[in-house]
Each structure stands twice: as C-alpha cells, then as structure tokens.
Design an enzyme around this catalytic site. Structure first.
Site, PDB file in Angstrom:
ATOM      1  N   GLY A 129       0.783  -1.242   0.000  1.00 21.15           N
ATOM      2  CA  GLY A 129       0.000   0.000   0.000  1.00 21.15           C
ATOM      3  C   GLY A 129       0.806   1.279   0.000  1.00 21.15           C
ATOM      4  O   GLY A 129       0.327   2.310   0.474  1.00 21.15           O
ATOM      5  N   ASN A 140       1.511   3.132  -2.586  1.00 19.47           N
ATOM      6  CA  ASN A 140       0.794   4.109  -3.416  1.00 19.47           C
ATOM      7  C   ASN A 140      -0.425   4.662  -2.672  1.00 19.47           C
ATOM      8  O   ASN A 140      -0.711   5.856  -2.768  1.00 19.47           O
ATOM      9  CB  ASN A 140       0.382   3.483  -4.756  1.00 19.47           C
ATOM     10  CG  ASN A 140       1.505   3.531  -5.770  1.00 19.47           C
ATOM     11  OD1 ASN A 140       1.855   4.599  -6.257  1.00 19.47           O
ATOM     12  ND2 ASN A 140       2.100   2.378  -6.057  1.00 19.47           N
ATOM     13  N   LEU A 165      -3.356  -6.599  -7.443  1.00 18.12           N
ATOM     14  CA  LEU A 165      -2.617  -7.561  -8.259  1.00 18.12           C
ATOM     15  C   LEU A 165      -3.481  -8.723  -8.748  1.00 18.12           C
ATOM     16  O   LEU A 165      -3.011  -9.844  -8.873  1.00 18.12           O
ATOM     17  CB  LEU A 165      -1.420  -8.095  -7.458  1.00 18.12           C
ATOM     18  CG  LEU A 165      -0.452  -7.004  -6.969  1.00 18.12           C
ATOM     19  CD1 LEU A 165       0.661  -7.599  -6.139  1.00 18.12           C
ATOM     20  CD2 LEU A 165       0.109  -6.214  -8.145  1.00 18.12           C
ATOM     21  N   ASN A 185      -5.536   2.823 -13.033  1.00 17.90           N
ATOM     22  CA  ASN A 185      -4.500   1.898 -12.558  1.00 17.90           C
ATOM     23  C   ASN A 185      -3.136   2.559 -12.702  1.00 17.90           C
ATOM     24  O   ASN A 185      -2.952   3.448 -13.526  1.00 17.90           O
ATOM     25  CB  ASN A 185      -4.528   0.612 -13.396  1.00 17.90           C
ATOM     26  CG  ASN A 185      -3.528  -0.416 -12.915  1.00 17.90           C
ATOM     27  OD1 ASN A 185      -3.372  -0.646 -11.712  1.00 17.90           O
ATOM     28  ND2 ASN A 185      -2.816  -1.039 -13.848  1.00 17.90           N
ATOM     29  N   HIS A 245       0.819   1.333 -13.431  1.00 17.86           N
ATOM     30  CA  HIS A 245       1.601   0.175 -13.863  1.00 17.86           C
ATOM     31  C   HIS A 245       3.082   0.555 -13.861  1.00 17.86           C
ATOM     32  O   HIS A 245       3.446   1.630 -14.350  1.00 17.86           O
ATOM     33  CB  HIS A 245       1.163  -0.260 -15.267  1.00 17.86           C
ATOM     34  CG  HIS A 245       1.920  -1.459 -15.755  1.00 17.86           C
ATOM     35  ND1 HIS A 245       1.632  -2.734 -15.320  1.00 17.86           N
ATOM     36  CD2 HIS A 245       2.964  -1.565 -16.592  1.00 17.86           C
ATOM     37  CE1 HIS A 245       2.473  -3.582 -15.885  1.00 17.86           C
ATOM     38  NE2 HIS A 245       3.296  -2.895 -16.666  1.00 17.86           N
ATOM     39  N   LEU A 284      -5.594  -6.018 -20.837  1.00 23.46           N
ATOM     40  CA  LEU A 284      -4.710  -5.814 -19.682  1.00 23.46           C
ATOM     41  C   LEU A 284      -3.582  -4.822 -19.990  1.00 23.46           C
ATOM     42  O   LEU A 284      -2.853  -4.979 -20.965  1.00 23.46           O
ATOM     43  CB  LEU A 284      -4.107  -7.160 -19.263  1.00 23.46           C
ATOM     44  CG  LEU A 284      -3.241  -7.136 -18.006  1.00 23.46           C
ATOM     45  CD1 LEU A 284      -4.095  -6.894 -16.772  1.00 23.46           C
ATOM     46  CD2 LEU A 284      -2.451  -8.431 -17.863  1.00 23.46           C
TER      47      LEU A 284
HETATM   48  C1  GRF Z   1       3.469  -0.806  -7.624  1.00 25.09           C
HETATM   49  O1  GRF Z   1       4.732  -0.887  -8.237  1.00 25.09           O
HETATM   50  C2  GRF Z   1       2.387  -0.704  -8.669  1.00 25.09           C
HETATM   51  O2  GRF Z   1       2.776   0.004  -9.803  1.00 25.09           O
HETATM   52  C3  GRF Z   1       2.163  -2.143  -9.014  1.00 25.09           C
HETATM   53  O3  GRF Z   1       2.278  -2.842  -7.800  1.00 25.09           O
HETATM   54  C4  GRF Z   1       3.105  -2.101  -6.911  1.00 25.09           C
HETATM   55  C5  GRF Z   1       2.291  -1.867  -5.688  1.00 25.09           C
HETATM   56  O4  GRF Z   1       2.991  -1.261  -4.641  1.00 25.09           O
HETATM   57  N1  GRF Z   1       0.890  -2.320  -9.680  1.00 25.09           N
HETATM   58  P1  GRF Z   1       2.231  -0.667  -3.387  1.00 25.09           P
HETATM   59  O5  GRF Z   1       1.326  -1.761  -2.814  1.00 25.09           O
HETATM   60  O6  GRF Z   1       1.449   0.532  -3.805  1.00 25.09           O
HETATM   61  O7  GRF Z   1       3.325  -0.335  -2.419  1.00 25.09           O
END
Ligand code: GRF
Length: 212
Positions: A11, A13, A85, A102, A104, A139
């Site tokens: 988490g 982000n 994921l 999203n 990526h 995707l």
């Molecule tokens: C990030 O690199 C995001 O781009 C990818 O999964 C990772 C998630 O990291 N989809 P977090 O859970 O936000 O730390």
C-alpha cells in the site's frame, strides 16, 4: 469526489495518495488479500478497510460481482487500483468504464504484465518508468493519463530500479487523481487522454524524473 481504492499488498501508493491530502473522500479501501499491510494504513486514518478474500469465491465472476457490490455501496466517482494484483473480468471493467484508474510500473505499452523491472533490465532500456492509465478490458493497455520516466543506471538491479520507479509512482498517482477530481482529464475520441489547463488549452503529460 468520492473514491474507493483497491489494493493487494503493502500500500505505498495508497500511502502517497493519503499523504497528498487531495480534496477527495477516500470512502473505503478494499483488499483481495486479507493480510495486506495497506489495510492497516487505511484503518489508522479511520477509513473503512475491507478485506474481500478472492479465495472464498468459486469463480472470478462471482468474486468480481461481490467486489462490485461492496464498491457500489460507497457510490464512488472513481475506483483506484493501487497495487491491486488480481486481473479483473471484462464485466467489472465495463461497469466502471471511464472511472477505473490503474498504475503500472513501466512505460506502457512496453512491459505490460509482471516482472517489469527485470524485463526492462534484460532488454537494456535506458529509460524506464511508470504509467497511470484508465483500465479497459485489454490488460495494461487502457488510455494513458500520465507517464513518469526514470533513468536506468548501469549498476541497477531489479530492486534498485523498482525503488526509483516507485518514487515516481508516488509523485504521479496523486496528481492523476487530482486532475480527475478537478474534471480536467479529457478522454478524446481517439481514445487518448489530455489534460485541460486553466486557460482551457490541452496538453499531454510527461514527467521526467532524475535524468542525469
Ligand atoms: C506498484 O509498483 C504498482 O505500480 C504495481 O504494484 C506495486 C504496488 O505497490 N501495480 P504498493 O502496494 O502501492 O506499495
């Protein structure tokens, strides 16, 4: 504006989105993995943190329907995938068409899918980065909102490159959400996204990170 954030893991982000103190209400954080550390981040801020374990459902469709039901209780204007994921089925994606975002960890359309940093290193690319995009059934191919680039260093490992990209993710994701909340993202007829600035003109978005 109300948003719901979907996560699967640590988490970071989500943390960046929370720390940005955007003028939005994060109505709920939902994780398909009940032990996701990100749920604790939400709880610590008094945000409803809801585990919804996909393993409890017989099919992807059954899980997606349950997820829709939980999300729609909050009536969000935007659903944000932040390290979520698990692949979402077409009917889920269509249900949130134009309001599902999203991030990526690559410069799409290069390196869709998993292990993006190791694959970027193996290809010898000199620029790598991340992409915020609207989600469509294909995707990692939806309309690109913003990309941030970072330099690849000759001594990078997948881990050091991932860390540099992650720092860029934390910069651009809150921005993209803020632009959406401000109604500044324009989805064009050709499927591309522009940002409307204060004067009403449009610009495309590219953020360059720590290029030497
Ligand atoms: C990030 O690199 C995001 O781009 C990818 O999964 C990772 C998630 O990291 N989809 P977090 O859970 O936000 O730390």
């Amino acid at each position: 504006m109300k948003l719901v954030v979907l996560i699967s893991g640590r988490g970071s982000n989500l943390q960046a989105i929370l720390d940005a103190q955007l003028p939005v209400e994060i109505a709920a954080v939902i994780s398909n993995r009940p032990d996701a550390a990100g749920l604790d981040l939400a709880r610590a801020r008094g945000i409803p943190a809801l585990p919804l374990d996909h393993k409890q459902y017989a099919s992807r469709e059954a899980f997606d329907n349950a997820l829709i039901e939980v999300i729609d209780r909050y009536q969000p204007e935007l659903v944000v995938l932040a390290g979520y994921l698990r692949i979402l089925g077409d009917s889920f994606v269509m249900h949130y068409a134009g309001r599902l975002m999203n991030i990526h960890p690559s410069l799409l359309p290069s390196f869709p899918g998993l292990d993006t940093h190791a694959r970027a290193l193996a290809e010898g690319v000199k620029i790598h980065g991340c992409t915020v995009h609207f989600v469509t059934p294909m995707l990692d191919h939806g309309p690109i909102i913003v990309q941030a680039a970072v330099a690849v260093h000759s001594n990078d490992t997948a881990a050091t490159l991932a860390a540099r990209v992650l720092a860029a993710e934390h910069r651009v994701y809150p921005k993209a959400i803020a632009w959406f909340a401000q109604g500044r993202l324009l989805l064009l007829d050709n499927g591309q996204v522009n940002l409307r600035d204060d004067s009403g003109s449009e610009q495309t978005l590219f953020i360059s990170g720590s290029l030497p």
